[in-house]
Every structure is written in C-alpha cells, then in structure tokens.
Scaffold this motif. Structure first.
Motif, short mmCIF file in Angstrom:
data_model
loop_
_atom_site.label_atom_id
_atom_site.label_comp_id
_atom_site.label_asym_id
_atom_site.label_seq_id
_atom_site.Cartn_x
_atom_site.Cartn_y
_atom_site.Cartn_z
N MET A 189 0.82 -1.21 0.00
CA MET A 189 0.00 0.00 0.00
C MET A 189 0.86 1.26 0.00
O MET A 189 0.70 2.15 -0.86
CB MET A 189 -0.94 -0.02 1.21
CG MET A 189 -1.79 1.23 1.36
SD MET A 189 -2.94 1.49 -0.01
CE MET A 189 -4.20 0.26 0.38
N GLU A 190 1.79 1.37 0.96
CA GLU A 190 2.53 2.62 1.14
C GLU A 190 3.70 2.77 0.18
O GLU A 190 4.08 3.90 -0.16
CB GLU A 190 3.03 2.71 2.59
CG GLU A 190 1.93 2.87 3.61
CD GLU A 190 2.47 3.16 5.00
OE1 GLU A 190 3.71 3.10 5.16
OE2 GLU A 190 1.67 3.46 5.90
N ARG A 191 4.30 1.66 -0.25
CA ARG A 191 5.49 1.76 -1.10
C ARG A 191 5.20 1.48 -2.57
O ARG A 191 6.09 1.61 -3.40
CB ARG A 191 6.57 0.78 -0.62
CG ARG A 191 7.08 1.05 0.79
CD ARG A 191 7.58 2.48 0.94
NE ARG A 191 8.42 2.66 2.12
CZ ARG A 191 7.99 3.08 3.30
NH1 ARG A 191 6.71 3.38 3.46
NH2 ARG A 191 8.81 3.24 4.32
N LEU A 210 -0.68 12.42 0.83
CA LEU A 210 -1.16 11.05 1.02
C LEU A 210 -0.42 10.35 2.16
O LEU A 210 -1.04 9.66 2.97
CB LEU A 210 -0.99 10.26 -0.28
CG LEU A 210 -1.85 10.70 -1.47
CD1 LEU A 210 -1.58 9.80 -2.67
CD2 LEU A 210 -3.33 10.67 -1.13
N ASN A 211 0.90 10.53 2.23
CA ASN A 211 1.66 9.92 3.33
C ASN A 211 1.18 10.41 4.69
O ASN A 211 1.05 9.63 5.64
CB ASN A 211 3.15 10.24 3.16
CG ASN A 211 3.83 9.38 2.12
OD1 ASN A 211 3.35 8.30 1.79
ND2 ASN A 211 4.93 9.86 1.58
N ALA A 212 0.92 11.72 4.79
CA ALA A 212 0.48 12.29 6.07
C ALA A 212 -0.87 11.72 6.49
O ALA A 212 -1.08 11.36 7.66
CB ALA A 212 0.43 13.81 5.97
N VAL A 213 -1.80 11.64 5.56
CA VAL A 213 -3.14 11.12 5.90
C VAL A 213 -3.06 9.64 6.25
O VAL A 213 -3.71 9.19 7.22
CB VAL A 213 -4.12 11.37 4.73
CG1 VAL A 213 -5.48 10.74 5.04
CG2 VAL A 213 -4.28 12.85 4.47
N MET A 214 -2.28 8.88 5.50
CA MET A 214 -2.17 7.45 5.79
C MET A 214 -1.55 7.22 7.17
O MET A 214 -2.00 6.36 7.93
CB MET A 214 -1.31 6.77 4.71
CG MET A 214 -1.85 6.91 3.30
SD MET A 214 -3.26 5.87 2.95
CE MET A 214 -2.44 4.37 2.45
N ARG A 215 -0.52 8.00 7.52
CA ARG A 215 0.08 7.86 8.83
C ARG A 215 -0.88 8.34 9.92
O ARG A 215 -0.89 7.78 11.03
CB ARG A 215 1.40 8.63 8.88
CG ARG A 215 2.18 8.45 10.19
CD ARG A 215 2.38 6.98 10.54
NE ARG A 215 2.93 6.22 9.43
CZ ARG A 215 4.21 6.11 9.16
NH1 ARG A 215 5.10 6.72 9.90
NH2 ARG A 215 4.62 5.38 8.13
N LEU A 412 11.95 18.12 2.59
CA LEU A 412 11.94 16.88 3.36
C LEU A 412 13.24 16.71 4.14
O LEU A 412 13.24 16.35 5.32
CB LEU A 412 11.74 15.68 2.42
CG LEU A 412 10.37 15.55 1.78
CD1 LEU A 412 10.41 14.50 0.67
CD2 LEU A 412 9.31 15.18 2.81
N GLU A 413 14.37 16.97 3.48
CA GLU A 413 15.66 16.81 4.14
C GLU A 413 15.81 17.79 5.31
O GLU A 413 16.27 17.41 6.39
CB GLU A 413 16.77 17.01 3.12
CG GLU A 413 16.85 15.92 2.07
CD GLU A 413 17.66 16.31 0.86
OE1 GLU A 413 17.76 15.50 -0.08
OE2 GLU A 413 18.20 17.44 0.85
N GLN A 484 9.11 9.44 2.90
CA GLN A 484 8.95 10.00 1.56
C GLN A 484 10.29 10.07 0.83
O GLN A 484 10.34 9.92 -0.39
CB GLN A 484 8.31 11.38 1.63
CG GLN A 484 7.96 11.93 0.24
CD GLN A 484 7.03 13.12 0.29
OE1 GLN A 484 6.41 13.40 1.33
NE2 GLN A 484 6.92 13.83 -0.81
N LEU A 485 11.38 10.30 1.56
CA LEU A 485 12.70 10.30 0.91
C LEU A 485 13.02 8.92 0.34
O LEU A 485 13.57 8.81 -0.76
CB LEU A 485 13.77 10.73 1.90
CG LEU A 485 13.81 12.22 2.25
CD1 LEU A 485 14.78 12.48 3.40
CD2 LEU A 485 14.21 13.06 1.03
N THR A 486 12.69 7.87 1.07
CA THR A 486 12.92 6.52 0.55
C THR A 486 12.01 6.24 -0.63
O THR A 486 12.39 5.50 -1.55
CB THR A 486 12.71 5.47 1.64
OG1 THR A 486 11.36 5.53 2.14
CG2 THR A 486 13.66 5.68 2.80
#
Length: 573
Positions: A189-191, A210-215, A412-413, A484-486
């Motif tokens: 799902m996430e990757r 999307l990452n923020a909502v999923m987390r 992000l960094e 998100q960096l990965t």
C-alpha cells in the motif's frame, strides 16, 4: 476486471516509474488553469479515489492494530501465571520479521499486478486472524465469577495442557503469517499503491499529503483500537472479545478489497503492470528439489537485499530511523513497567500516553505544512550530492528532475533534520527526570549528584511526561520525511525490498533493546538504559545530519548569518 489494454499501457508506462514526470510530459494547460487544480480522473487522483484509498487502509490498519493488542490480552488470559508465553510469542514475531521481511518486500517488488499483490496480503492476513481467533476461543481462560471462584469450564479441551500447547503452537504459526502479511500489506500500500497513484508535487493529492493522511489513520487506530478492545473485553468477557476480533476481520474483508479495487479501477497508472526483470534472483537451478541448494539460494537473495539496501542513496536516514527502535524512551512496555515500579499510577500513565498519541497525530498535520514552507528556499538543490554521485557513477542525479520535486526533497531533508533534532533536545530533560526517579542502590557518585537534583515528585512527573510527549512530534516528523525520501530516492523496482530490509532492522534493534533490558533488569539500573537510549538518539541525529551535509553541501548558511549580523550591526550604528 480485465487487464489494461495496450493503449493504457503505452499512455501511462512512463508515469508509473515517476509520477512527477507527468507534469513535464502533459500538454501545456491554458492560461486560465490554476496550477493547483485537481487533475482529471485519467491522469491523477480524485477525491473519490482518495476516500476509497483511505477506507481500505483504515480497515487494514484497524484490524492489524486490534489483533496486535488483543493477542497480548488473549495470551495473558490463556497463561495467566507466567510471562513465558508472552515472551515466546514476542520473540517468534520478531525473529520472523528479521528473517523474512526483506523477502516479503522482494516479492512485492517482483509481483507485476498491484491489485493482486495487495489482495493476497489481505487474504493471508484475514485467514490468519480468523484462524487464530478460532483457536484462541478454545484456550483462553474463563472469567472470574463474582464470588472469586472460576466459572465452570464446559470445554474439556482446556483441561489438557498438551492439547492447549499444541493449539498455542498453531497460533504462533498463524501469528507469523499475520505479521508478515501485515508487513506485506503495508509495503504494497505505502510503497507501491500510494507512490504510483500520487499526483505530482504541488497538486492536492501529492505524495506528501497522502503519506500524512495514511500515517494519521495509522496513529489514530493505534490510539483508539486498544482502548475500545479493552472496554469491550471488560464489559463482556474474554471469549466475546475473541469472537468480535475474528468477526471484524471477517466482515471488513470484502469491503477492504472492494475499496482497493475501486482505486485500482479508477487510476490507470495502478493498472499498468510492473515490468518483471529476469535477474540472478530467479536462476534456472531454483527449480531443484535439493533443500540445501534452496537454502543457499535464499541466503544469497537475503544477502543481496542487504547489499542493495546499503548501496542506496538514502540508506543512512533509513538506518538512523531503525536505530531509534533501540531506545526505551517511549510509551512501550518496558518504560511503563518502570514507571509502575517507581510509584506512578496506571491512570496517570494512561493519560500521559494518550497525550503523547495526540502529539504523534499532530505530526501528520505539521509535516505537510513544514515541507511546503521549507521547500520554498532558494539555492538548496542537491548540487553537492549530484557532483559526487556523478563522479562515481557517471550519471547525474538531477537529470530532468522538475524544480518542484527538487524543492520538495529539499524541504523533506531540512524538516527531517528539524524533527530528529527536536526529539533529541526534548529527551534530555526526560533522561534527567528518569535519573532522579531511579532508585539508588549505592552511595551517589559525581554523575548522580549532577543529574539528580530535581525538586519534587510532581515537577518530575510534569517534566517527564511533557517532554516525552513533545519528543514524539519530532520522531514522527522524522519518520514521515524519511518515508517519503525513501519513496522518491529509490528506484520503484527495489522500493519494497528496501523497506523490507528496513523492517528487518527495526525488529533487530527492538530485539536488542529487549536483550539490554534483560541484562539491566533492576529498577535502579533503568537510568543507564535511559542514558544509552539518549546516546542512541544522538547517534541517529549525527548520522542524519552528516547525510544532509553530504546531500546539500551544508547544514547552516554561515554566510547568510554573517550578512545578517553585519546588517544588524549597521542598523544599530
């Protein structure tokens, strides 16, 4: 639904590998079109897709978090007079993750059909939970009657310790499948799903959003599911709780699959089959029936996964994140046990843990805003890392990289550095408080005299819980930015296997934490564990800061600070 036709594959194959390239390859929009307008359904994610995506992820996460907590209670109920069963279950789950998480990630990478991959992880997880629930029903101990005597047992199978042990062994085996399928579902799902379906940076449903909502969904389930499970079992009995846990997995199964298929149907990028490369991972000799050869091949693939992990551009942030799992400075079982031993009430600990969970959830609101703000800085491109990588590999890292994506990676960094530094700073008062709370078994030495003079128990509690909760904000901000960096700095073909290795390292450091607490098991020794945990967080901070320095070529704009100082000096003259 049938596979996508050749026209769809030709139209969206390039978008699959890099969603952000869609903005560069699409026809120019009219002057009246706003850059933040939601893309059409054929080219981007719509609100309907997002709702179905969130619903599928919520159902999966809710069932995982519910069973994760309920299984702890069921184990205690089945073996009420010993901690051996709980320890064995924890060790089996951890070892399974260490040994097989990278293999699960490799399987997700090599599976061409995203929907089938996600569906299979859901299938295995539901069968494992439902099967384990059936077995739990027969071995959990009955509730106590009002007069304190045990309720009469009407199932003869509970009287046989041998049969009970056999059933518990089957539960452990199903628990391995449940753990690995939950990891596979998260990886798929996430990757894979989210990375492929996300809109380009700057759009409403971009990867950061999307990452923020999923987390946020994950953290809410992590907070609410244990509470509701405890209330349910307390209000009824253990066997009713078993039935409800198994029943929820059964009822939600179809809806979760339907929501995932709705997203897959409406997003052409998800329907494009992933290319499966023929590599040495699938040699002809793999068909051999020789067990020794199969084990040897599995070990080589396992080693190659780690080799690929450490050859990635982003392995240092990932390893720094995994190394944080060795810390006990969190609301985990070890930390809570120590607090109970030094006199804190369970009610106060519960309130503090809930407050910490709310702070964790707030990180999903802070991260998108922080990334957007820090992405606006100029002259923060990956120029230093590009030059070094170009010298080594001959391929420029920023070739054809859109400016918006480069800006997001900059944000992000930088935000990740702020996050892990915030965590480290807030854990320093926590260690001071824990050092003061730890019982002393000998005459105080110089270090004890320096670290212990905090006035009252109330002030210690306020310091401990306030700063520990605040540190959770930095942890999850760093977690989200590293995730998100990965996702963006790894090739799509190896993203899930990379994360699988990360999961293995997470479990390894968690196991190492347990070993340390077994060695330093006395309450008066916990202060040393806390100090080692702070050093571990400091090590992760230094690792990540060094990586940012390597990527960006700097950590602080000293020339800008010098310019500001001279201007401020002129203003004062």
């Amino acid at each position: 639904m049938a596979s996508p036709n050749e026209t769809e594959i030709a139209s969206f194959a390039s978008v699959q590998s890099n969603p952000s390239s869609e903005a560069c390859n699409s026809p120019p929009s009219s002057p009246s079109t706003s850059p933040n307008t939601t893309p059409p359904i054929a080219n981007g994610m719509t609100q309907s897709q997002a709702i179905n995506l969130y619903t599928s992820h919520f159902l999966s996460t809710w069932n995982v978090r519910t069973y994760e907590f309920a299984a702890i209670i069921f184990t205690a109920a089945a073996y009420p007079d010993t901690l051996v069963a709980s320890s064995v279950r924890g060790i089996v789950r951890t070892l399974a993750s260490i040994c097989f998480a990278s293999s699960v990630g490799r399987w997700v990478d090599r599976a061409p059909d995203r929907l089938k991959t996600l569906s299979r992880t859901i299938l295995v997880n539901r069968i494992a939970v439902i099967g384990a629930s059936v077995l739990w029903f027969f071995i959990v101990e009955p509730e106590q009657a009002q007069d304190g005597l045990p309720v009469p047992r009407d199932i003869g199978i509970e009287k046989s310790l041998l049969i009970k042990g056999a059933l518990f062994t089957l539960i452990l085996l199903l628990g391995v499948f449940e753990t690995l399928s939950a990891s596979g579902n998260m990886l798929s799902m996430e990757r894979d799903f989210v990375v492929t379906a996300a809109d380009p940076d700057g759009q409403p449903y971009n990867l950061t959003h999307l990452n923020a909502v999923m987390r946020r969904i994950d953290l809410i389930c992590k907070l609410v599911a244990p509470i509701l499970t405890s209330v349910l079992i307390s209000a009824t009995n253990m066997k009713i709780g078993v039935l409800v846990v198994g029943g929820m997995s059964t009822v939600s199964w179809g809806l979760e699959l339907w929501c995932a298929k709705r997203v897959w149907d409406m997003n052409p990028r998800l329907r494009v089959l992933k290319p499966v490369l023929d590599t040495e991972d699938m040699p002809i000799s793999s068909r051999t029936r020789n067990p020794f050869t199969k084990v040897s091949q599995a070990l080589r693939r396992y080693g190659k996964d780690f080799k690929n992990y450490f050859s990635s551009t982003v392995w240092i942030p990932s390893l720094a994140l995994s190394f944080l799992h060795i810390s006990v400075l969190a609301y985990n079982a070890t930390f809570i046990t120590f607090l109970l031993n030094v006199g804190f009430s369970l009610g106060l600990i519960t309130v503090a843990r809930a407050a910490g969970s709310l702070v964790e959830i707030s990180s999903t609101l802070v991260t998108p805003v922080g990334v957007q703000y820090l992405s606006k800085a100029k002259n923060h491109g990956r120029f230093r890392a590009e030059d070094r990588l170009s010298e080594e590999s001959g391929a420029p890292l920023l070739e054809n990289l859109p400016e918006a994506q480069a800006g997001v990676e900059t944000g992000l960094e930088r935000l990740g550095l702020w996050g892990i530094s915030w965590q480290l700073l807030n854990l320093m008062p926590v260690v001071l408080a824990l050092w003061s709370l730890s019982p002393t078994s000998s005459a105080p030495n110089l270090l004890t005299r320096v670290l212990t003079p905090l006035p009252s128990h109330a002030l210690l509690a306020l310091t401990l819980f306030t700063f520990l909760s605040l540190s959770r904000l930095g942890l999850w901000v760093y977690d989200l930015t590293t995730q998100q960096l990965t996702q963006t700095l790894n090739p799509p073909s190896t993203l899930s296997s990379f994360t699988g290795v990360e999961y293995s390292l997470n479990s390894f450091f968690e196991l190492l934490q347990n070993v340390i607490t077994i060695i330093l098991w006395r309450p008066e020794q916990f202060k040393w564990i806390a100090l080692m945990s702070l050093c571990a967080v400091g090590t992760s901070t230094v690792m990540y800061a060094g990586w940012v320095r390597w990527m960006r070529g700097h950590l602080v704009h000293w020339e800008r600070l010098a310019g500001c100082g001279s201007q401020c000096g002129k203003g004062r003259d």
